[in-house]
Design an enzyme around this catalytic site. Structure first.
Site: not given
Length: 291
Positions: A63, A85, A200
């Site tokens: 990641d 991502k 996030m």
């Protein structure tokens, strides 16, 4: 599909075939998948299990949040595949990642799915586990230190503390634009004895703030935003919650940024320094006005 996309797919297919050939030569069985958490970024926070697997793996799907220092532990001969991502840009859909893991596992060898933090805390590790187990693939999870624990330890902020916080609640700040998850997730979340940790949530902080204040969070609640926690480039913004979105926006913090909200933040020496500096500024302004 673009020419570049075709080249990548051909390259991946060749990698799968190479692993199959190696399996035939060594007469090994189907491969195993390991979901490995690498912690918040500081390599000293890696688990021994994670390091051992990284040194012996055949394929790594990794990641964006896996730091370069951690990647240095990976077996130099391993096949590396970036599947990171970020907001507005995904190199691969989650379904494509599932399929890649299955194809490489079917070919044989030791397959690592490297993730920042812990695979089972907002890491979609549960989805990958579910998919692969339905396909008959053996999956093992190697937990990692989640960002809340690593950053809390770094700043001297305990997630719970007797007489201050009896519970901690992890919440994702990333929701579908057409959903009502904001209201649903924060329903009952505001509690003076609960530490809120939002992953996030940077891009949605203004909306998150509105919801929390509407549910009764006091404006003087201590809060902190931490960008790239535990890493050399770490940046920190302390603020009382009423001014939190404004202070964070003014600082220009970028993702990944963790938000911690609750009275435990005030236990940090850095918070106490922040409050002392803020009081000095207020005193100076008052003196200037009255002079």
């Amino acid at each position: 599909m673009t020419a570049n996309g075709k080249d990548i797919m051909a390259d991946l297919k060749a990698a799968v075939e190479s692993i199959k050939e190696n399996r035939k030569e060594n007469r090994s069985g189907p491969g195993s998948v390991y979901l490995v958490g690498t912690g918040p970024g500081d390599p000293s926070l890696l688990t021994l299990g994670a390091v051992q697997l990284m040194k012996s793996c055949d394929v790594v799907l990794y990641d964006r949040l896996v730091s370069n220092d951690i990647m240095n532990f990976v077996n130099p001969s391993a096949r590396m595949i970036y599947v990171g991502k970020e907001k507005g840009f995904h190199t691969r859909k989650q379904e494509d990642i599932h399929d890649l893991l299955f194809q490489f596992a079917e070919a044989g060898g030791t397959i690592l799915r490297l993730k920042g933090g812990d695979p089972y805390i907002f890491g979609r590790g549960g989805e990958e586990l579910e998919y692969l187990e339905k396909k008959g693939v053996e999956v093992t999870c190697i937990p990692g230190i989640t960002a809340a624990s690593g950053i809390g330890a770094e700043l001297g902020i305990p997630m719970t503390h007797r007489g201050v916080a009896t519970s901690v609640r992890y919440i994702t700040g990333h929701f579908r634009e057409d959903g009502d998850e904001f209201e649903d997730s924060f329903q009952g979340a505001v509690d003076k004895n609960t530490t809120l940790v939002i992953y996030m949530g940077l891009s949605n902080l203004s909306k998150l703030s509105e919801v929390l204040l509407r549910h009764g969070l006091p404006t003087d609640t201590p809060a902190v935003a931490v960008e790239r926690g535990t890493l050399p480039g770490q940046r920190i913004v302390f603020s009382e919650f009423g001014e939190f979105p404004q202070k964070v926006e003014e600082s220009g913090l970028t993702s990944p940024t963790l938000l911690i909200i609750g009275q435990v933040v005030a236990l940090s020496k850095k918070w106490q320094q922040f409050m002392a500096e803020a009081e000095t500024k207020r005193t100076t302004v008052t003196e200037d006005i009255t002079a």
